[in-house]
Design a protein around this motif. Structure first.
Motif, PDB file in Angstrom:
ATOM      1  N   ASN A  13      31.173 -15.235  48.926  1.00  0.00           N
ATOM      2  CA  ASN A  13      29.915 -16.010  48.185  1.00  0.00           C
ATOM      3  C   ASN A  13      30.505 -17.278  47.905  1.00  0.00           C
ATOM      4  O   ASN A  13      29.538 -17.551  46.721  1.00  0.00           O
TER       5      ASN A  13
ATOM      6  N   ALA B 184      25.628 -11.182  50.879  1.00  0.00           N
ATOM      7  CA  ALA B 184      24.492 -11.964  51.758  1.00  0.00           C
ATOM      8  C   ALA B 184      23.069 -11.604  51.186  1.00  0.00           C
ATOM      9  O   ALA B 184      22.053 -12.774  51.185  1.00  0.00           O
TER      10      ALA B 184
ATOM     11  N   LEU C  70      23.995 -19.079  48.915  1.00  0.00           N
ATOM     12  CA  LEU C  70      25.297 -18.443  48.722  1.00  0.00           C
ATOM     13  C   LEU C  70      25.339 -17.679  46.807  1.00  0.00           C
ATOM     14  O   LEU C  70      24.512 -18.221  46.375  1.00  0.00           O
TER      15      LEU C  70
END
Ligand code: GLA
Length: 335
Positions: free
Chosen positions: A21, A205, A215
């Motif tokens: 992430n 996501a 992100l």
């Protein structure tokens, strides 16, 4: 001519499921190593001590065996413009397999180090980590972040490696004097680890997409989360709060505050259990036992879904810790 290199097992102290992430992680390494000897050869072949078998690469695609990791690093080198004829590898060492200490990253980093020496390749340790990660993600086909390979290539025993996985910048910090990092394996195979991992990646996501971010790293405002449906809200809450915990942990390390570091580990475990839902009853039990046995803190480490916990234990209380945890969980294995 023969080159010999080794690379250590990694353990993540804080920052679970943040590396894909774009977030922060804080891994370290343990004094367990994979050792690779390499000799120049056309094509790729290898002998593995752990599997007591020799394998030769013949087909044009991965075959699902351990040899894929070695073919993968030669493939990644070629992709990066470093064409080498190949090598015969001899793999040994004592990194436990299947525990969540990233034996695959240790194998790939050790192999790349040996190849760097053998073929005088102008690649540094960060590039080695990136090549190893590319081999694992694109050749072997295991989707992972960059933490494991960076830790194995760049971390040193007795230190934690802070990584910003978005910029790939990193910093080494000394670990606590008088405290030991102990991994406790639940001796339960990791179930659904791959499908569960990929599902969590997809959920993160999607959470980022719903929030208009590329992100989750970019989402800082807890207020934004109120807009998200479940389970995306919980997943995002874990990632965002975990990034904050890693930054707090840096301060705790700098202030030599093992109690605070331990509290952050425990908060991380609770978040991985409740919000990210990657714990198991065995891992929860081991964390409880570790705390009752005197650890500053403990949390599941690696992807979860089984595997191991990591605990920060006062050196003076180590014997007591091993005894108490073993009494409560006789199958426990310590690393
Ligand atoms: C696995 C992956 C890492 C990381 C962790 C979770 O170990 O290989 O890249 O995502 O899970 O923190």
């Amino acid at each position: 001519m023969k080159a010999r290199a080794k690379a250590p097992a990694r353990v993540n102290l804080l920052g679970g499921h943040t590396d894909y992430n774009g977030g922060f992680v804080l891994p370290s390494v343990l004094p367990y190593y994979t050792v690779v000897e390499a000799e120049p050869r056309e094509g790729v072949s290898a002998y593995s001590d752990a599997f007591a078998e020799e394998r030769v690469y013949q087909q044009r695609a991965p075959d699902g065996s351990w040899l894929d990791y070695l073919v993968g690093v030669v493939w990644a080198l070629a992709q990066a413009g470093y064409q080498i004829p190949g090598a015969h590898f001899n793999v040994s060492g004592n990194v436990p397999l299947g525990v969540g200490l990233s034996s695959s990253a240790a194998l790939q980093v050790a192999a790349l180090r040996a190849l760097r020496w053998l073929y005088r390749l102008p690649i540094d340790d960060l590039e080695i980590a990136m090549l190893a990660q590319r081999a694992e993600a694109e050749y072997v086909g295991v989707r992972c972040g960059v933490m494991d390979q960076m830790a194995s290539s760049l971390a040193k025993a007795g230190e934690a490696l802070f990584i910003d996985t978005r910029s790939l910048s990193f910093r080494r910090l000394r670990l606590f004097e008088g405290a030991r990092i102990v991994v406790v394996d639940s001796a339960r195979p990791r179930r659904l680890a791959e499908s569960g991992y990929n599902q969590r990646r997809a959920e993160c996501a999607e959470a980022a997409r719903l929030l208009g971010a590329e992100l989750l790293r970019e989402v800082a405002e807890p207020a934004d989360l109120a807009l998200l449906p479940e389970p995306y809200r919980r997943r995002a809450r874990h990632v965002i709060s975990e990034n904050v915990r890693v930054i707090k942990a840096l301060r705790a390390l700098e202030a030599a505050d093992a109690d605070e570091f331990g509290r952050l580990m425990l908060a991380s475990h609770r978040s991985l259990k409740q919000d990210f839902e990657v714990s198991t009853p065995e891992l929860d039990r081991l964390v409880e036992l570790a705390l009752a046995a005197g650890a500053y803190g403990a949390r599941l480490t690696g992807a979860g879904f089984g595997g191991a916990i990591v605990a920060l234990v006062p050196e003076k209380g180590l014997e007591l810790f091993y005894g108490e945890v073993s009494r409560g969980y006789p199958e426990a294995r310590f690393y």
